[in-house]
Design a protein around this motif. Structure first.
Motif, PDB file in Angstrom:
ATOM      1  N   LEU A  71       0.814  -1.211   0.000  1.00  0.00           N
ATOM      2  CA  LEU A  71       0.000   0.000   0.000  1.00  0.00           C
ATOM      3  C   LEU A  71       0.848   1.262   0.000  1.00  0.00           C
ATOM      4  O   LEU A  71       0.363   2.338  -0.311  1.00  0.00           O
ATOM      5  CB  LEU A  71      -0.929   0.010   1.224  1.00  0.00           C
ATOM      6  CG  LEU A  71      -1.963  -1.101   1.254  1.00  0.00           C
ATOM      7  CD1 LEU A  71      -2.694  -1.125   2.585  1.00  0.00           C
ATOM      8  CD2 LEU A  71      -2.949  -0.942   0.114  1.00  0.00           C
ATOM      9  N   SER A  72       2.125   1.147   0.340  1.00  0.00           N
ATOM     10  CA  SER A  72       2.964   2.343   0.426  1.00  0.00           C
ATOM     11  C   SER A  72       4.202   2.210  -0.445  1.00  0.00           C
ATOM     12  O   SER A  72       4.215   2.625  -1.592  1.00  0.00           O
ATOM     13  CB  SER A  72       3.343   2.610   1.881  1.00  0.00           C
ATOM     14  OG  SER A  72       4.037   1.493   2.425  1.00  0.00           O
ATOM     15  N   VAL A  73       5.244   1.624   0.039  1.00  0.00           N
ATOM     16  CA  VAL A  73       6.545   1.567  -0.631  1.00  0.00           C
ATOM     17  C   VAL A  73       6.485   0.814  -1.955  1.00  0.00           C
ATOM     18  O   VAL A  73       6.924   1.324  -2.993  1.00  0.00           O
ATOM     19  CB  VAL A  73       7.598   0.923   0.295  1.00  0.00           C
ATOM     20  CG1 VAL A  73       8.929   0.793  -0.402  1.00  0.00           C
ATOM     21  CG2 VAL A  73       7.725   1.729   1.576  1.00  0.00           C
ATOM     22  N   ASN A  74       5.981  -0.398  -1.950  1.00  0.00           N
ATOM     23  CA  ASN A  74       5.996  -1.227  -3.159  1.00  0.00           C
ATOM     24  C   ASN A  74       5.145  -0.644  -4.278  1.00  0.00           C
ATOM     25  O   ASN A  74       5.453  -0.830  -5.447  1.00  0.00           O
ATOM     26  CB  ASN A  74       5.528  -2.644  -2.853  1.00  0.00           C
ATOM     27  CG  ASN A  74       6.521  -3.417  -2.025  1.00  0.00           C
ATOM     28  OD1 ASN A  74       7.631  -2.953  -1.782  1.00  0.00           O
ATOM     29  ND2 ASN A  74       6.130  -4.578  -1.578  1.00  0.00           N
ATOM     30  N   ARG A  75       4.099   0.052  -3.935  1.00  0.00           N
ATOM     31  CA  ARG A  75       3.220   0.628  -4.952  1.00  0.00           C
ATOM     32  C   ARG A  75       3.999   1.583  -5.847  1.00  0.00           C
ATOM     33  O   ARG A  75       3.938   1.505  -7.070  1.00  0.00           O
ATOM     34  CB  ARG A  75       2.044   1.339  -4.290  1.00  0.00           C
ATOM     35  CG  ARG A  75       1.123   1.990  -5.283  1.00  0.00           C
ATOM     36  CD  ARG A  75       0.043   2.764  -4.580  1.00  0.00           C
ATOM     37  NE  ARG A  75      -1.165   2.650  -5.349  1.00  0.00           N
ATOM     38  CZ  ARG A  75      -2.353   2.846  -4.886  1.00  0.00           C
ATOM     39  NH1 ARG A  75      -2.524   3.126  -3.614  1.00  0.00           N
ATOM     40  NH2 ARG A  75      -3.394   2.755  -5.651  1.00  0.00           N
ATOM     41  N   GLU A  76       4.726   2.503  -5.239  1.00  0.00           N
ATOM     42  CA  GLU A  76       5.527   3.462  -6.000  1.00  0.00           C
ATOM     43  C   GLU A  76       6.612   2.745  -6.804  1.00  0.00           C
ATOM     44  O   GLU A  76       6.860   3.063  -7.966  1.00  0.00           O
ATOM     45  CB  GLU A  76       6.157   4.490  -5.060  1.00  0.00           C
ATOM     46  CG  GLU A  76       7.011   5.527  -5.756  1.00  0.00           C
ATOM     47  CD  GLU A  76       6.246   6.421  -6.711  1.00  0.00           C
ATOM     48  OE1 GLU A  76       6.875   6.929  -7.662  1.00  0.00           O
ATOM     49  OE2 GLU A  76       5.027   6.615  -6.527  1.00  0.00           O
ATOM     50  N   LYS A  78       6.618  -0.366  -7.920  1.00  0.00           N
ATOM     51  CA  LYS A  78       6.025  -1.101  -9.037  1.00  0.00           C
ATOM     52  C   LYS A  78       5.616  -0.163 -10.166  1.00  0.00           C
ATOM     53  O   LYS A  78       5.777  -0.490 -11.344  1.00  0.00           O
ATOM     54  CB  LYS A  78       4.819  -1.912  -8.553  1.00  0.00           C
ATOM     55  CG  LYS A  78       5.204  -3.115  -7.720  1.00  0.00           C
ATOM     56  CD  LYS A  78       3.969  -3.835  -7.214  1.00  0.00           C
ATOM     57  CE  LYS A  78       4.331  -5.006  -6.327  1.00  0.00           C
ATOM     58  NZ  LYS A  78       3.134  -5.698  -5.821  1.00  0.00           N
ATOM     59  N   GLU A  79       5.086   1.005  -9.831  1.00  0.00           N
ATOM     60  CA  GLU A  79       4.708   1.978 -10.856  1.00  0.00           C
ATOM     61  C   GLU A  79       5.928   2.442 -11.641  1.00  0.00           C
ATOM     62  O   GLU A  79       5.899   2.538 -12.862  1.00  0.00           O
ATOM     63  CB  GLU A  79       3.984   3.170 -10.229  1.00  0.00           C
ATOM     64  CG  GLU A  79       2.593   2.851  -9.737  1.00  0.00           C
ATOM     65  CD  GLU A  79       1.662   2.398 -10.853  1.00  0.00           C
ATOM     66  OE1 GLU A  79       1.681   2.990 -11.953  1.00  0.00           O
ATOM     67  OE2 GLU A  79       0.916   1.424 -10.628  1.00  0.00           O
ATOM     68  N   ASN A  84       9.431   2.416 -16.435  1.00  0.00           N
ATOM     69  CA  ASN A  84      10.761   2.215 -17.015  1.00  0.00           C
ATOM     70  C   ASN A  84      10.777   1.054 -17.998  1.00  0.00           C
ATOM     71  O   ASN A  84      11.460   1.108 -19.019  1.00  0.00           O
ATOM     72  CB  ASN A  84      11.806   2.008 -15.925  1.00  0.00           C
ATOM     73  CG  ASN A  84      12.070   3.279 -15.155  1.00  0.00           C
ATOM     74  OD1 ASN A  84      11.921   4.376 -15.676  1.00  0.00           O
ATOM     75  ND2 ASN A  84      12.464   3.144 -13.909  1.00  0.00           N
ATOM     76  N   PHE A  85      10.026  -0.003 -17.700  1.00  0.00           N
ATOM     77  CA  PHE A  85       9.954  -1.126 -18.624  1.00  0.00           C
ATOM     78  C   PHE A  85       9.309  -0.692 -19.935  1.00  0.00           C
ATOM     79  O   PHE A  85       9.789  -1.043 -21.012  1.00  0.00           O
ATOM     80  CB  PHE A  85       9.172  -2.303 -18.032  1.00  0.00           C
ATOM     81  CG  PHE A  85       8.965  -3.407 -19.027  1.00  0.00           C
ATOM     82  CD1 PHE A  85      10.004  -4.274 -19.338  1.00  0.00           C
ATOM     83  CD2 PHE A  85       7.753  -3.560 -19.686  1.00  0.00           C
ATOM     84  CE1 PHE A  85       9.839  -5.286 -20.276  1.00  0.00           C
ATOM     85  CE2 PHE A  85       7.576  -4.563 -20.620  1.00  0.00           C
ATOM     86  CZ  PHE A  85       8.613  -5.428 -20.920  1.00  0.00           C
ATOM     87  N   HIS A  86       8.230   0.069 -19.844  1.00  0.00           N
ATOM     88  CA  HIS A  86       7.567   0.531 -21.065  1.00  0.00           C
ATOM     89  C   HIS A  86       8.519   1.360 -21.913  1.00  0.00           C
ATOM     90  O   HIS A  86       8.572   1.202 -23.135  1.00  0.00           O
ATOM     91  CB  HIS A  86       6.310   1.330 -20.744  1.00  0.00           C
ATOM     92  CG  HIS A  86       5.208   0.500 -20.207  1.00  0.00           C
ATOM     93  ND1 HIS A  86       4.215   1.003 -19.400  1.00  0.00           N
ATOM     94  CD2 HIS A  86       4.922  -0.825 -20.340  1.00  0.00           C
ATOM     95  CE1 HIS A  86       3.384   0.040 -19.068  1.00  0.00           C
ATOM     96  NE2 HIS A  86       3.787  -1.074 -19.625  1.00  0.00           N
ATOM     97  N   ASP A  87       9.274   2.260 -21.304  1.00  0.00           N
ATOM     98  CA  ASP A  87      10.257   3.067 -22.036  1.00  0.00           C
ATOM     99  C   ASP A  87      11.310   2.175 -22.694  1.00  0.00           C
ATOM    100  O   ASP A  87      11.659   2.363 -23.859  1.00  0.00           O
ATOM    101  CB  ASP A  87      10.942   4.064 -21.104  1.00  0.00           C
ATOM    102  CG  ASP A  87      10.064   5.259 -20.785  1.00  0.00           C
ATOM    103  OD1 ASP A  87       8.994   5.406 -21.412  1.00  0.00           O
ATOM    104  OD2 ASP A  87      10.473   6.044 -19.913  1.00  0.00           O
TER     105      ASP A  87
END
Length: 101
Positions: A71-76, A78-79, A84-87
């Protein structure tokens, strides 16, 4: 997993205990894990017990709703990872598409 407990969780627990008032230092710790098989083995559970850590598991398919890190650290994280993967992926695919035409 035992190594993660020894190298990550136990030093963190000791740092937290060090900052507590003397009357609170004998309390048990709670650690929240997802319901993964490696987190429920008897060896790991006895290791937790040895260090006064109570393992609590988040039910399957509920990690994104109940796990504090998700809900906090991993969310950011993962986003950013997706972005970065899309780029990176576009940088790989677009030149290949341009060569084809």
């Amino acid at each position: 997993m035992i190594r993660f407990v020894d190298k990550g969780i136990l030093p963190y627990k000791e740092d937290i205990i060090e900052d507590l008032p003397l009357s609170e230092k004998n309390k048990k710790a709670v650690d929240i894990f997802n319901n993964y098989k490696a987190h429920t083995g008897e060896k790991l559970l006895s290791h937790f017990n040895k260090y006064d850590i109570i393992p609590m598991s988040v039910p399957a398919a509920c990690t994104d709703k109940l796990s504090p890190f998700d809900l906090s650290v991993n969310r950011e994280y993962k986003e950013q990872l997706k972005y970065n993967f899309h780029d990176w992926y576009l940088a790989q695919v677009v030149p290949q598409l341009n060569k084809s035409y």
